[in-house]
Design a protein around this motif. Structure first.
Motif, PDB file in Angstrom:
ATOM      1  N   SER A   1       0.825  -1.203   0.000  1.00  0.00           N
ATOM      2  CA  SER A   1       0.000   0.000   0.000  1.00  0.00           C
ATOM      3  C   SER A   1       0.863   1.259   0.000  1.00  0.00           C
ATOM      4  N   SER A   2       2.022   1.218   0.657  1.00  0.00           N
ATOM      5  CA  SER A   2       2.884   2.403   0.694  1.00  0.00           C
ATOM      6  C   SER A   2       3.470   2.704  -0.680  1.00  0.00           C
ATOM      7  N   ALA A   3       3.876   1.668  -1.423  1.00  0.00           N
ATOM      8  CA  ALA A   3       4.414   1.892  -2.765  1.00  0.00           C
ATOM      9  C   ALA A   3       3.340   2.430  -3.701  1.00  0.00           C
ATOM     10  N   ALA A   4       2.111   1.923  -3.566  1.00  0.00           N
ATOM     11  CA  ALA A   4       1.024   2.447  -4.393  1.00  0.00           C
ATOM     12  C   ALA A   4       0.815   3.927  -4.120  1.00  0.00           C
ATOM     13  N   LEU A   5       0.863   4.320  -2.850  1.00  0.00           N
ATOM     14  CA  LEU A   5       0.694   5.723  -2.476  1.00  0.00           C
ATOM     15  C   LEU A   5       1.829   6.576  -3.038  1.00  0.00           C
ATOM     16  N   GLU A   6       3.044   6.084  -2.924  1.00  0.00           N
ATOM     17  CA  GLU A   6       4.196   6.825  -3.450  1.00  0.00           C
ATOM     18  C   GLU A   6       4.125   6.979  -4.963  1.00  0.00           C
ATOM     19  N   VAL A   7       3.872   5.879  -5.652  1.00  0.00           N
ATOM     20  CA  VAL A   7       3.919   5.900  -7.112  1.00  0.00           C
ATOM     21  C   VAL A   7       2.779   6.740  -7.687  1.00  0.00           C
ATOM     22  N   VAL A   8       1.582   6.645  -7.098  1.00  0.00           N
ATOM     23  CA  VAL A   8       0.482   7.460  -7.635  1.00  0.00           C
ATOM     24  C   VAL A   8       0.766   8.942  -7.415  1.00  0.00           C
ATOM     25  N   THR A   9       1.444   9.278  -6.318  1.00  0.00           N
ATOM     26  CA  THR A   9       1.830  10.677  -6.102  1.00  0.00           C
ATOM     27  C   THR A   9       2.828  11.128  -7.154  1.00  0.00           C
ATOM     28  N   ALA A  10       3.842  10.300  -7.393  1.00  0.00           N
ATOM     29  CA  ALA A  10       4.852  10.644  -8.401  1.00  0.00           C
ATOM     30  C   ALA A  10       4.219  10.776  -9.783  1.00  0.00           C
ATOM     31  N   LEU A  11       3.297   9.877 -10.116  1.00  0.00           N
ATOM     32  CA  LEU A  11       2.654   9.920 -11.433  1.00  0.00           C
ATOM     33  C   LEU A  11       1.786  11.166 -11.572  1.00  0.00           C
TER      34      LEU A  11
ATOM     35  N   ARG B   1      12.021   4.786  -9.136  1.00  0.00           N
ATOM     36  CA  ARG B   1      13.259   5.136  -8.436  1.00  0.00           C
ATOM     37  C   ARG B   1      13.034   6.300  -7.463  1.00  0.00           C
ATOM     38  N   LEU B   2      12.311   7.299  -7.919  1.00  0.00           N
ATOM     39  CA  LEU B   2      12.030   8.447  -7.064  1.00  0.00           C
ATOM     40  C   LEU B   2      11.182   8.036  -5.864  1.00  0.00           C
ATOM     41  N   ALA B   3      10.218   7.154  -6.097  1.00  0.00           N
ATOM     42  CA  ALA B   3       9.369   6.679  -5.005  1.00  0.00           C
ATOM     43  C   ALA B   3      10.179   5.867  -4.001  1.00  0.00           C
ATOM     44  N   GLN B   4      11.092   5.025  -4.485  1.00  0.00           N
ATOM     45  CA  GLN B   4      11.954   4.266  -3.576  1.00  0.00           C
ATOM     46  C   GLN B   4      12.850   5.210  -2.767  1.00  0.00           C
ATOM     47  N   ARG B   5      13.372   6.231  -3.430  1.00  0.00           N
ATOM     48  CA  ARG B   5      14.208   7.216  -2.743  1.00  0.00           C
ATOM     49  C   ARG B   5      13.431   7.886  -1.615  1.00  0.00           C
ATOM     50  N   ALA B   6      12.166   8.191  -1.870  1.00  0.00           N
ATOM     51  CA  ALA B   6      11.330   8.795  -0.841  1.00  0.00           C
ATOM     52  C   ALA B   6      11.196   7.875   0.361  1.00  0.00           C
ATOM     53  N   GLU B   7      10.953   6.588   0.111  1.00  0.00           N
ATOM     54  CA  GLU B   7      10.756   5.665   1.225  1.00  0.00           C
ATOM     55  C   GLU B   7      12.052   5.410   1.976  1.00  0.00           C
ATOM     56  N   ASN B   8      13.163   5.300   1.242  1.00  0.00           N
ATOM     57  CA  ASN B   8      14.444   5.046   1.895  1.00  0.00           C
ATOM     58  C   ASN B   8      14.921   6.247   2.713  1.00  0.00           C
ATOM     59  N   ALA B   9      15.001   7.403   2.059  1.00  0.00           N
ATOM     60  CA  ALA B   9      15.670   8.554   2.676  1.00  0.00           C
ATOM     61  C   ALA B   9      14.735   9.438   3.479  1.00  0.00           C
ATOM     62  N   PHE B  10      13.471   9.549   3.073  1.00  0.00           N
ATOM     63  CA  PHE B  10      12.562  10.459   3.765  1.00  0.00           C
ATOM     64  C   PHE B  10      11.764   9.743   4.848  1.00  0.00           C
ATOM     65  N   VAL B  11      11.196   8.587   4.507  1.00  0.00           N
ATOM     66  CA  VAL B  11      10.411   7.829   5.488  1.00  0.00           C
ATOM     67  C   VAL B  11      11.318   7.015   6.403  1.00  0.00           C
ATOM     68  N   GLY B  12      12.458   6.554   5.849  1.00  0.00           N
ATOM     69  CA  GLY B  12      13.411   5.812   6.665  1.00  0.00           C
ATOM     70  C   GLY B  12      13.256   4.317   6.626  1.00  0.00           C
ATOM     71  N   VAL B  13      12.610   3.783   5.574  1.00  0.00           N
ATOM     72  CA  VAL B  13      12.456   2.342   5.403  1.00  0.00           C
ATOM     73  C   VAL B  13      13.429   1.864   4.329  1.00  0.00           C
ATOM     74  N   PRO B  14      14.351   0.942   4.651  1.00  0.00           N
ATOM     75  CA  PRO B  14      15.388   0.537   3.690  1.00  0.00           C
ATOM     76  C   PRO B  14      14.911  -0.502   2.681  1.00  0.00           C
ATOM     77  N   CYS B  15      13.799  -0.210   1.996  1.00  0.00           N
ATOM     78  CA  CYS B  15      13.229  -1.180   1.057  1.00  0.00           C
ATOM     79  C   CYS B  15      14.024  -1.219  -0.238  1.00  0.00           C
ATOM     80  N   GLY B  16      13.866  -2.319  -0.982  1.00  0.00           N
ATOM     81  CA  GLY B  16      14.417  -2.422  -2.315  1.00  0.00           C
ATOM     82  C   GLY B  16      13.496  -1.750  -3.323  1.00  0.00           C
ATOM     83  N   ILE B  17      13.750  -2.024  -4.607  1.00  0.00           N
ATOM     84  CA  ILE B  17      13.049  -1.336  -5.688  1.00  0.00           C
ATOM     85  C   ILE B  17      11.831  -2.101  -6.191  1.00  0.00           C
ATOM     86  N   MET B  18      11.601  -3.327  -5.701  1.00  0.00           N
ATOM     87  CA  MET B  18      10.561  -4.156  -6.297  1.00  0.00           C
ATOM     88  C   MET B  18       9.174  -3.545  -6.212  1.00  0.00           C
TER      89      MET B  18
END
Length: 400
Positions: free
Chosen positions: A143-153, A170-187
């Motif tokens: 659900s978090s990736a869907a929220l990130e990606v729809v915002t970016a789109l 990539r931008l959405a992953q960067r947001a989750e890694n660096a801004f939210v603080g979750v070290p997720c991969g790109i999948m």
């Protein structure tokens, strides 16, 4: 379709572009410029391999997060969710900083996307956004990736940025890694941005090469069920980061850039070199064998042998349970019961310690398998699981 579980979240409440646009107008007092969608996902095979530069195979769900949006010229970002309490969250885009705030809640994800896009030099200004989602939260369905990606789109469309789907991921992953603080991969973000209907996505997370693998389950008389256990154990807090750190420790010990670089044929030697560290040894064993399972599933699907992937799903679950140690009693019960009731294979999907399992089953057997899982949960004193069909669906797109 549901299978003797609670209602499918896609049908539990009003959801659609017109509904979301009407809610936007009610919140902000004017119609939106447009409405965009990004899906949740299930991962068919390839768990915890993405941050090890490995292989994954997700597919998008029909459950989506919608964003109705309009640009603003005053540098203000206003965020509102139909599924969250608290009203409008108002932020200034020039004040966004990558300092994870546990009080920020859901708004940190879209705010992080704005920050990541601006940090990348993209001319993103303010915006009004209203979100509506049928992607279950806490179910391991991204659900978090869907929220990130729809915002970016949406921002990509509002500001005519010209970013391709993988760039948005990539931008959405960067947001989750660096801004939210979750070290997720790109999948997760790539699945939300790049999947296509009727296909599973074979992704090399290092090279970011993608191949859409036809996955017409209905045409073959099969179903892929999602069993949302509706549980999330506290043990999962911080465990993702611990597993990632352990994998990185294993890569250093073996002298490779990432565990993706340990050949499956050389696994016995690699494990022998880690004999004095059984915890790291087990993590390495899961990642190397899981990458191999992804390649085996691809080969079987290419050969038209969809039913034959079932045992690989079950073997993958055992690896996640025993080596990665991220399963839980509810997930194990779902998998074991489904297989005993006639499923072709089953496994947990997502980060672990709760969330969802997937079950590959003959169409004719789906009701009985769903009923068996629901009855087993009741007998064990667990809340009723939510069981619904995973239909390979489209990635992020504009809907209105």
């Amino acid at each position: 379709m549901t299978a003797h579980g609670a209602a499918d979240p896609a049908t539990e409440r009003p959801h659609g572009a017109q509904h979301t646009a009407a809610e936007f107008a009610a919140v902000y007092g004017a119609a939106p410029t447009g409405t965009w969608a990004a899906p949740g996902r299930v991962n068919l095979i390839g768990e915890h391999t993405d941050y090890n530069d490995g292989f994954v195979m997700p597919l998008a769900l029909p459950h989506t997060t919608l964003a109705a949006a309009s640009a603003r010229t005053d540098g203000v970002l206003r965020l509102h969710s139909g599924g969250a309490d608290g009203g409008i969250v108002e932020l200034r885009i020039d004040a966004l900083r990558p300092e994870p705030d546990p009080q920020a809640g859901w708004a940190a994800y879209p705010a992080g996307v704005v920050w990541a896009m601006r940090e990348a030099g993209l001319p993103v200004g303010g915006a009004d956004l209203h979100y509506d989602s049928t992607v279950p939260t806490g179910a391991g369905l991204s659900s978090s990736a869907a929220l990130e990606v729809v915002t970016a789109l949406a921002l990509n469309g509002l500001y005519a940025l010209g970013q391709e789907p993988q760039q948005l991921a990539r931008l959405a992953q960067r947001a989750e890694n660096a801004f939210v603080g979750v070290p997720c991969g790109i999948m997760d973000q790539t699945a939300a941005a790049c999947c296509t209907a009727g296909h599973a996505l074979f992704l090399d997370t290092r090279a970011l090469t993608r191949r859409q693998i036809p996955f017409d389950l209905a045409g073959e008389g099969l179903r892929l069920l999602v069993v949302d256990t509706r549980v999330k154990h506290e043990l999962g807090d911080g465990a993702y980061a611990e597993r990632r750190a352990g994998c990185e420790r294993g890569a250093r010990a073996l002298g490779v850039r990432a565990l993706r670089d340990v050949p499956y044929a050389h696994l016995p030697e690699a494990l022998a070199g880690l004999a004095d560290d059984p915890v790291t040894q087990a993590l390495v064993r899961h990642i190397v064998t899981e990458n191999h399972r992804v390649e085996e599933v691809v080969a079987l699907l290419d050969a038209g042998r969809t039913r034959a992937i079932g045992p690989l799903l079950t073997t993958g679950h055992a690896s996640l349970r025993d080596d990665f140690k991220i399963s839980c009693r509810e997930l194990d019960l779902a998998v074991d019961t489904a297989n005993a009731a006639g499923a072709l294979g089953a496994r947990m999907t997502g980060g672990g310690f709760g969330g969802s399992a997937i079950v590959l089953v003959e169409e004719a057997d789906a009701p009985a398998v769903g009923a068996a899982v629901t009855e087993a949960f009741a007998a064990a004193g667990h809340a009723a699981p939510r069981i619904f069909e995973a239909v390979p669906s489209a990635g992020a797109h504009r809907v209105e």
